[in-house]
Write an enzyme that holds these catalytic residues in place. Structure first.
Site, PDB file in Angstrom:
ATOM      1  CE  LYS A 282      -1.690   1.627   4.030  1.00 37.30           C
ATOM      2  NZ  LYS A 282      -1.356   3.025   4.316  1.00 37.30           N
TER       3      LYS A 282
ATOM      4  NE  ARG B  49       0.854  10.442  10.462  1.00 40.81           N
ATOM      5  CZ  ARG B  49       0.320   9.448   9.755  1.00 40.81           C
ATOM      6  NH1 ARG B  49      -0.861   8.984  10.081  1.00 40.81           N
ATOM      7  NH2 ARG B  49       0.938   8.960   8.690  1.00 40.81           N
TER       8      ARG B  49
ATOM      9  NE  ARG C 219      -7.278   4.561   5.588  1.00 39.17           N
ATOM     10  CZ  ARG C 219      -6.456   5.341   6.290  1.00 39.17           C
ATOM     11  NH1 ARG C 219      -6.675   5.533   7.563  1.00 39.17           N
ATOM     12  NH2 ARG C 219      -5.427   5.919   5.722  1.00 39.17           N
TER      13      ARG C 219
HETATM   14  C1  EPZ Z   1       4.432   6.748   6.417  1.00 33.48           C
HETATM   15  O1  EPZ Z   1       3.698   7.810   6.966  1.00 33.48           O
HETATM   16  C2  EPZ Z   1       3.445   5.602   6.279  1.00 33.48           C
HETATM   17  N1  EPZ Z   1       2.364   6.007   5.383  1.00 33.48           N
HETATM   18  C3  EPZ Z   1       2.879   5.226   7.640  1.00 33.48           C
HETATM   19  O2  EPZ Z   1       2.037   4.101   7.459  1.00 33.48           O
HETATM   20  C4  EPZ Z   1       4.040   4.828   8.539  1.00 33.48           C
HETATM   21  O3  EPZ Z   1       3.538   4.523   9.841  1.00 33.48           O
HETATM   22  C5  EPZ Z   1       5.036   5.991   8.632  1.00 33.48           C
HETATM   23  O4  EPZ Z   1       5.483   6.344   7.303  1.00 33.48           O
HETATM   24  C6  EPZ Z   1       6.259   5.645   9.465  1.00 33.48           C
HETATM   25  O5  EPZ Z   1       6.881   4.526   8.931  1.00 33.48           O
HETATM   26  C7  EPZ Z   1       2.595   6.039   4.059  1.00 33.48           C
HETATM   27  O6  EPZ Z   1       3.672   5.740   3.598  1.00 33.48           O
HETATM   28  C8  EPZ Z   1       1.433   6.442   3.192  1.00 33.48           C
HETATM   29  P1  EPZ Z   1       6.536   9.967   8.621  1.00 33.48           P
HETATM   30  P2  EPZ Z   1       4.342   9.299   7.044  1.00 33.48           P
HETATM   31  O7  EPZ Z   1       6.453  11.256   7.917  1.00 33.48           O
HETATM   32  O8  EPZ Z   1       5.257   9.503   5.912  1.00 33.48           O
HETATM   33  C9  EPZ Z   1       6.839  13.181  12.030  1.00 33.48           C
HETATM   34  C10 EPZ Z   1       0.071   2.839   7.688  1.00 33.48           C
HETATM   35  O9  EPZ Z   1      -0.492   2.311   8.663  1.00 33.48           O
HETATM   36  N2  EPZ Z   1       6.752  14.192  10.960  1.00 33.48           N
HETATM   37  O10 EPZ Z   1       7.645   9.026   8.302  1.00 33.48           O
HETATM   38  O11 EPZ Z   1       3.224  10.253   7.250  1.00 33.48           O
HETATM   39  C11 EPZ Z   1       5.566  12.366  12.194  1.00 33.48           C
HETATM   40  O12 EPZ Z   1       4.640  13.038  13.035  1.00 33.48           O
HETATM   41  C12 EPZ Z   1       0.645   4.236   7.799  1.00 33.48           C
HETATM   42  O13 EPZ Z   1       0.237   2.274   6.571  1.00 33.48           O
HETATM   43  C13 EPZ Z   1       6.943  15.524  11.291  1.00 33.48           C
HETATM   44  O14 EPZ Z   1       7.162  15.874  12.448  1.00 33.48           O
HETATM   45  O15 EPZ Z   1       5.181   9.193   8.377  1.00 33.48           O
HETATM   46  C14 EPZ Z   1       6.073  11.100  12.822  1.00 33.48           C
HETATM   47  O16 EPZ Z   1       6.237  11.308  14.217  1.00 33.48           O
HETATM   48  C15 EPZ Z   1       0.408   4.830   9.164  1.00 33.48           C
HETATM   49  N3  EPZ Z   1       6.873  16.452  10.300  1.00 33.48           N
HETATM   50  C16 EPZ Z   1       7.458  10.926  12.193  1.00 33.48           C
HETATM   51  O17 EPZ Z   1       7.819  12.208  11.678  1.00 33.48           O
HETATM   52  C17 EPZ Z   1       6.639  16.109   8.989  1.00 33.48           C
HETATM   53  O18 EPZ Z   1       6.602  17.002   8.114  1.00 33.48           O
HETATM   54  C18 EPZ Z   1       7.514   9.928  11.044  1.00 33.48           C
HETATM   55  O19 EPZ Z   1       6.438  10.229  10.190  1.00 33.48           O
HETATM   56  C19 EPZ Z   1       6.454  14.740   8.679  1.00 33.48           C
HETATM   57  C20 EPZ Z   1       6.526  13.800   9.675  1.00 33.48           C
END
Ligand code: EPZ
Length: 403
Positions: free
Chosen positions: A6, A105, A381
């Protein structure tokens, strides 16, 4: 058989906006989140042909640069359109993706990264409005690794006549897949799979044909399903190297895991399993998307364990529900203290988010008596026909009604 990932399908769909040439995607999963993204692309003017596990996307003429709230609210990964739209149209207007059950997020890193390439933006009426008047060479170091933030950054850089250097990038397999595709499209990228990526982009990228990598989280979920039911299953179509941390944790617990190319055998020959502590971190560490699932298993292991969630600030929503089934888990900040040695009692429980739902299903498989999981639309989802795949493995599971 594990489906296409996904979290690879979503960015690969988004990057079709970078080119006016047709893009072919195979091993394509049928999931609600994917449908949300294809609806968004259609809104932008894409022509999409879906045939089983094959999808063709052609966006020869961009109709708009706006991703509307009513579509974005269904799936926050729509933020992945920011980089491609900016590269293709020089501007983008995307509804600010809200938070979700697991956390706020934020998208500050995405916005900082595009600004490093000369983009400007404003946030107004719940929308991010971004535009590029003058492209500049960019250097940006992420404050923290972000999967979709890294993807947006390299999408934008790849679609512009510029050079950009990014540091502290995410190195998840899904990031590697999209970077590899960008190279096929005509960008040149150094450091694929490392935390430092240099992108030399160009404005007229070619189309691509790609087979999506297997979904490592779906595979991991089925590994735990075998372990929690003292089962012995084979999972086909996996990429073993994507599952090292999960394999290590389950092996430490006493689960027997063996591979024959892309087929994995998971056999639970020891019961009760050993307890082990888990800390979720960025890849290649233990994935946060497997946290609820491994927790469901640790509840039944012999001895106490601690699960620490370091990625998201509110990803223990499944704990209260598991406790309704007798788990006895205590949450202290980012840590869940699991006493272990418990046996689940079936109960009606409520799913709150995609991976929490999977954890509840797993607990239900092992519970004495019937467990009813409500709001299973969360599951759809990210898991394709999970109940029929589990049923095929001998589980007593059925879907009652579509809420
Ligand atoms: C991706 O989300 C995945 N989704 C998530 O999978 C996954 O849990 C996550 O990566 C971590 O591996 C997709 O790929 C569509 P991040 P993403 O940005 O990219 C913080 C699932 O169940 N952050 O790597 O949104 C954030 O809050 C989903 O399939 C900022 O602070 O995650 C988090 O604490 C859930 N500022 C950390 O970084 C930003 O601009 C990692 O988030 C972006 C992120």
């Amino acid at each position: 058989m594990v489906g296409g990932a996904k979290n690879a399908a979503l960015p690969v769909l988004a990057m079709t906006v970078l080119t006016s040439a047709p893009c072919n995607i195979s091993n394509f999963p049928q999931l609600n989140d994917i449908h949300s993204m294809t609806s968004l692309l259609t809104e932008l003017g894409a022509e999409i042909k879906l045939d089983g596990t094959h999808c063709t996307v052609s966006l020869s003429q961009l109709q708009t640069h706006i991703a509307p709230y009513d579509l974005v609210r269904k799936m926050r990964a729509s933020i992945l359109l920011l980089g491609p739209l900016l590269a293709r149209a020089g501007r983008a207007k995307i509804s600010l993706p809200g938070g979700c059950a697991i956390g706020l997020r934020p998208v500050d890193q995405h916005l900082k990264a595009i600004s490093a390439l000369g983009a400007q933006y404003k946030i107004e009426d719940g929308y991010i409005e971004a535009w590029i008047d003058k492209v500049q060479e960019g250097d940006f170091c992420f404050d923290k690794p972000t999967v979709t933030g890294t993807m947006n950054a390299i999408f934008l850089a790849a679609g512009l006549d510029t050079v950009a250097r990014f540091k502290n990038c995410a190195v998840e397999p899904e990031v590697i897949q999209v970077a590899t595709i960008l190279e096929k499209m005509g960008a040149s990228i150094e450091g694929v799979g490392t935390k430092e990526i240099t992108v030399r982009g160009r404005s007229n990228l070619d189309g691509f044909s790609v087979g999506l990598i297997p979904d490592r989280i779906e595979a991991g979920t089925f590994m735990v399903a075998a372990a929690i039911t003292q089962g012995d299953i084979e999972i086909a179509g996996v990429e073993p190297t994507h599952l090292d941390a999960v394999t290590q944790a389950l092996s430490q617990m006493g689960v027997e895991i063996s591979y024959d190319k892309s087929c994995m055998r998971v056999k639970n020959s020891q019961w009760p399993l050993n307890a082990t502590d888990i800390v979720t971190t960025e890849y290649p560490g233990f994935p946060t998307d497997m946290q609820a699932q491994i927790m469901a298993l640790l509840v039944m292991a012999e001895g106490s364990s601690i699960v620490e969630e370091r990625i998201f600030e509110n990803r223990f929503m499944h704990v209260a529900e598991l406790n309704r089934m007798g788990a006895g888990i205590e949450v202290r900040g980012r840590q869940a203290i699991i006493p272990g040695g418990r046996r689940y009692k079936g109960a009606p429980v409520m799913a709150t988010d995609l991976r929490a739902s999977a954890g509840l299903i797993l607990a239900g498989l092992a519970a004495e008596g019937e467990t009813e999981v409500l709001r299973v639309y969360h599951l759809d989802r990210g898991y394709e026909k999970i109940e029929s795949k589990l049923f095929g493995l001998g589980a007593h599971i059925q879907r009652h009604r579509q809420e």
